[in-house]
Design a protein around this motif. Sequence first.
Motif, PDB file in Angstrom:
ATOM      1  N   ALA A   1      -9.647  -6.241   0.104  1.00 29.15           N
ATOM      2  CA  ALA A   1     -10.289  -6.529  -1.176  1.00 29.15           C
ATOM      3  C   ALA A   1      -9.302  -7.066  -2.208  1.00 29.15           C
ATOM      4  O   ALA A   1      -9.710  -7.725  -3.170  1.00 29.15           O
ATOM      5  CB  ALA A   1     -10.968  -5.268  -1.710  1.00 29.15           C
ATOM      6  N   ASP A   2      -8.006  -6.783  -2.006  1.00 24.65           N
ATOM      7  CA  ASP A   2      -6.984  -7.278  -2.931  1.00 24.65           C
ATOM      8  C   ASP A   2      -6.312  -8.551  -2.426  1.00 24.65           C
ATOM      9  O   ASP A   2      -5.252  -8.937  -2.920  1.00 24.65           O
ATOM     10  CB  ASP A   2      -5.910  -6.203  -3.143  1.00 24.65           C
ATOM     11  CG  ASP A   2      -6.436  -5.001  -3.900  1.00 24.65           C
ATOM     12  OD1 ASP A   2      -7.464  -5.141  -4.584  1.00 24.65           O
ATOM     13  OD2 ASP A   2      -5.830  -3.915  -3.787  1.00 24.65           O
ATOM     14  N   ALA A   3      -6.917  -9.185  -1.432  1.00 24.92           N
ATOM     15  CA  ALA A   3      -6.301 -10.359  -0.815  1.00 24.92           C
ATOM     16  C   ALA A   3      -6.066 -11.475  -1.831  1.00 24.92           C
ATOM     17  O   ALA A   3      -6.835 -11.666  -2.775  1.00 24.92           O
ATOM     18  CB  ALA A   3      -7.188 -10.878   0.312  1.00 24.92           C
ATOM     19  N   VAL A   4      -4.979 -12.214  -1.593  1.00 21.44           N
ATOM     20  CA  VAL A   4      -4.653 -13.345  -2.448  1.00 21.44           C
ATOM     21  C   VAL A   4      -5.657 -14.471  -2.211  1.00 21.44           C
ATOM     22  O   VAL A   4      -6.399 -14.480  -1.231  1.00 21.44           O
ATOM     23  CB  VAL A   4      -3.225 -13.843  -2.177  1.00 21.44           C
ATOM     24  CG1 VAL A   4      -2.210 -12.794  -2.584  1.00 21.44           C
ATOM     25  CG2 VAL A   4      -3.049 -14.217  -0.715  1.00 21.44           C
ATOM     26  N   SER A   5      -5.657 -15.446  -3.101  1.00 21.59           N
ATOM     27  CA  SER A   5      -6.656 -16.515  -3.050  1.00 21.59           C
ATOM     28  C   SER A   5      -6.627 -17.271  -1.725  1.00 21.59           C
ATOM     29  O   SER A   5      -7.665 -17.680  -1.208  1.00 21.59           O
ATOM     30  CB  SER A   5      -6.441 -17.490  -4.212  1.00 21.59           C
ATOM     31  OG  SER A   5      -5.156 -18.098  -4.135  1.00 21.59           O
ATOM     32  N   SER A   6      -5.427 -17.445  -1.145  1.00 20.64           N
ATOM     33  CA  SER A   6      -5.336 -18.204   0.098  1.00 20.64           C
ATOM     34  C   SER A   6      -6.042 -17.492   1.236  1.00 20.64           C
ATOM     35  O   SER A   6      -6.643 -18.130   2.101  1.00 20.64           O
ATOM     36  CB  SER A   6      -3.865 -18.440   0.474  1.00 20.64           C
ATOM     37  OG  SER A   6      -3.216 -17.224   0.756  1.00 20.64           O
TER      38      SER A   6
ATOM     39  N   PRO B   1     -11.081  -1.695   0.957  1.00 16.97           N
ATOM     40  CA  PRO B   1      -9.949  -1.307   0.100  1.00 16.97           C
ATOM     41  C   PRO B   1      -8.609  -1.579   0.764  1.00 16.97           C
ATOM     42  O   PRO B   1      -8.440  -1.397   1.971  1.00 16.97           O
ATOM     43  CB  PRO B   1     -10.168   0.201  -0.097  1.00 16.97           C
ATOM     44  CG  PRO B   1     -11.630   0.404   0.114  1.00 16.97           C
ATOM     45  CD  PRO B   1     -12.025  -0.588   1.173  1.00 16.97           C
ATOM     46  N   ALA B   2      -7.630  -2.002  -0.035  1.00 17.11           N
ATOM     47  CA  ALA B   2      -6.309  -2.370   0.495  1.00 17.11           C
ATOM     48  C   ALA B   2      -5.676  -1.236   1.289  1.00 17.11           C
ATOM     49  O   ALA B   2      -5.093  -1.457   2.355  1.00 17.11           O
ATOM     50  CB  ALA B   2      -5.393  -2.790  -0.652  1.00 17.11           C
ATOM     51  N   ASN B   3      -5.772  -0.005   0.801  1.00 17.91           N
ATOM     52  CA  ASN B   3      -5.148   1.120   1.488  1.00 17.91           C
ATOM     53  C   ASN B   3      -5.843   1.474   2.795  1.00 17.91           C
ATOM     54  O   ASN B   3      -5.304   2.235   3.600  1.00 17.91           O
ATOM     55  CB  ASN B   3      -5.110   2.354   0.585  1.00 17.91           C
ATOM     56  CG  ASN B   3      -3.987   2.280  -0.437  1.00 17.91           C
ATOM     57  OD1 ASN B   3      -3.040   1.510  -0.276  1.00 17.91           O
ATOM     58  ND2 ASN B   3      -4.092   3.063  -1.495  1.00 17.91           N
ATOM     59  N   ASP B   4      -7.061   0.939   3.008  1.00 16.49           N
ATOM     60  CA  ASP B   4      -7.806   1.211   4.242  1.00 16.49           C
ATOM     61  C   ASP B   4      -7.707   0.063   5.238  1.00 16.49           C
ATOM     62  O   ASP B   4      -8.076   0.224   6.409  1.00 16.49           O
ATOM     63  CB  ASP B   4      -9.297   1.445   3.939  1.00 16.49           C
ATOM     64  CG  ASP B   4      -9.537   2.715   3.146  1.00 16.49           C
ATOM     65  OD1 ASP B   4      -8.648   3.586   3.145  1.00 16.49           O
ATOM     66  OD2 ASP B   4     -10.615   2.830   2.514  1.00 16.49           O
TER      67      ASP B   4
ATOM     68  N   GLN C   1       0.836  -1.197   0.000  1.00 15.74           N
ATOM     69  CA  GLN C   1       0.000   0.000   0.000  1.00 15.74           C
ATOM     70  C   GLN C   1       0.871   1.246   0.000  1.00 15.74           C
ATOM     71  O   GLN C   1       2.061   1.201   0.297  1.00 15.74           O
ATOM     72  CB  GLN C   1      -0.916   0.021   1.227  1.00 15.74           C
ATOM     73  CG  GLN C   1      -0.166   0.189   2.547  1.00 15.74           C
ATOM     74  CD  GLN C   1      -1.087   0.367   3.743  1.00 15.74           C
ATOM     75  OE1 GLN C   1      -1.824  -0.547   4.089  1.00 15.74           O
ATOM     76  NE2 GLN C   1      -1.040   1.535   4.360  1.00 15.74           N
ATOM     77  N   TRP C   2       0.250   2.380  -0.332  1.00 13.47           N
ATOM     78  CA  TRP C   2       0.934   3.664  -0.237  1.00 13.47           C
ATOM     79  C   TRP C   2       1.217   3.941   1.240  1.00 13.47           C
ATOM     80  O   TRP C   2       0.366   3.743   2.081  1.00 13.47           O
ATOM     81  CB  TRP C   2       0.084   4.771  -0.824  1.00 13.47           C
ATOM     82  CG  TRP C   2       0.753   6.117  -0.809  1.00 13.47           C
ATOM     83  CD1 TRP C   2       0.519   7.138   0.048  1.00 13.47           C
ATOM     84  CD2 TRP C   2       1.794   6.548  -1.695  1.00 13.47           C
ATOM     85  NE1 TRP C   2       1.340   8.196  -0.240  1.00 13.47           N
ATOM     86  CE2 TRP C   2       2.142   7.870  -1.304  1.00 13.47           C
ATOM     87  CE3 TRP C   2       2.473   5.969  -2.765  1.00 13.47           C
ATOM     88  CZ2 TRP C   2       3.128   8.603  -1.951  1.00 13.47           C
ATOM     89  CZ3 TRP C   2       3.453   6.693  -3.413  1.00 13.47           C
ATOM     90  CH2 TRP C   2       3.777   7.998  -3.007  1.00 13.47           C
TER      91      TRP C   2
END
Length: 560
Positions: free
Chosen positions: A407-412, A437-440, A64-65
């Motif tokens: 939300a961007d989590a990998v399949s595992s 969201p990933a950044n949150d 993330q940023w």
Amino acid sequence: MRRSTVLATAAALSATLALAGCGSSGGDKAARKQAGPAADGQDINVRPLSDLKQGGSLRIGIEQWITQYNINQVDGQQGDAQSIISLVLPDLFTSDAKGAHHLNKDFLTSAKVVSTSPQVVEYELNPKARWSDGKPLSWRDFAAQWKALNGSDPAYEAVDTSGYDQISRVGKGKGEHGVRVTFDKPYADWQRLFDPLYPAAYIDSPKKFNSGWADRTPVSGGAFKLGTYDRTGQTITAVPDPKWWGARPKLDSIVFRVMDTRAKTDAYLNNEIDYTNAILPEDYKRLAKAKNTDIRRGARWDEVHITFNGAHGALKDVRVRNALQAAIDRKGINTSFAKDLGFELRTLDSHFFMPNQEGYRKNSGSYATYDPGKAKKLLDAAGWKGADGATRSRGGQKLVLDYVLDADAVSSAVDQAQIVQQQLGAVGVRVDIKKVPANDFFNKYVNTGNFDLVSFRNVDQVYLSMAYATYRQPRGRNLFQNFGSVGSPKVDELLTKAARTTDRTESVRLYNEADREIWKLGHSFMLYQRPQVYAVRAGLANFGAEGLADRDYLKVGWVK
């Protein structure tokens, strides 16, 4: 890559407080697996500096940023922030592959305990060491960091006060470059304090400490400095600092690029980054066949767990948290994740030690035993009633928990959430998977306790006392790193005693006693030790799976 405040926070946290979980399940008969890497296992393609060319860039994908570069402040605990800050600020001690700590002579010429009653530590700073604004490192930097982190002024949003709160005075030591730190109570892990060191002029007020390092570093003090912050392109670039007094780095730049975790394998294969995680079967199968690629393996301090939030709702009741422990089948989760690994995945029964570490004990007792019948009885006793297959209720309220997921989590990670959802549903607990969201994920959910269930990794806990902030009772709005707010006076007392005990055997005993209490409280549910498996460009030297060691970017480079 280590977490210097706890856990790393990662510190510390990641590379990370990062999501992890289980892989897709399958019915193939498991092949015989090799034992996991040893405690000092690492694989970094060790090469002498004479073998490396001068120049070149290293490209790294991050989660993330970075919004906070003060890693002693709660939003700075994301692991990529810790990795970057260790590159640009003074790192007083470094760890080797066995987890032993050594003086970093670029910043210190000596550091030792000169008295035990009271405990006094004297540091001698390298006279050449300077901040990028030209000021020399001094005892004033130590004093300002102590003031900010000792817990005496709640206006400083300190994530972890342990160790600092046992110091009675910080002052000038012998000579111009000396520092003298006096403790009112012994502190075994004194080497983890002031590491990294922040400059007094930029943290000596709550405002500077809390927000002065937001989005950028106002000053640096290492071999590298952050040259550009491209929020549009989502890249942060570190370059050698021409004012650096030590050995010249081999690399011309290190580029950190924000990207979706799921996109990293494609980014590596498209030559956009130079290393990536290869632990997931679907990634490993593709990466292992890539040209000019090494698969490097190591044994990092790296645990995967599920945190329960005891601050609100049904989970305030320890019986409900214990019910969740009984309803979750670790064997199913772990077996699913490890199905295609080439070596054994170690189930984790401790919050403080990895299975390959001295001092490890299986402290979970019956609290990690899969027992749906027990779970149902505990829920009944807590007043949550329901017929088989139906969501339980109490007083007209349904027993519904949210499981917060990147939300961007990998399949595992998605698989793990769905398995937990299914297992808890079987005992009448409805779980709603809430993608954010990933950044949150950390800043707005994990760090603020805005969840019922959440899973992430704690990494690089190379000092036992680093765990204190994770298991201590919150104070007011300050959760420290106990994001689920589950704790007790007894745990606080045991961890405080352990941190003050300089006898290693007795200290290990106290940490294991605290661990048994933590399991009883239903603080978090440990799953497994996550091994390091990376795909790395074959020509990249002194880099990869460092295990318990710190990454030394001064030695990282490309083979001639």
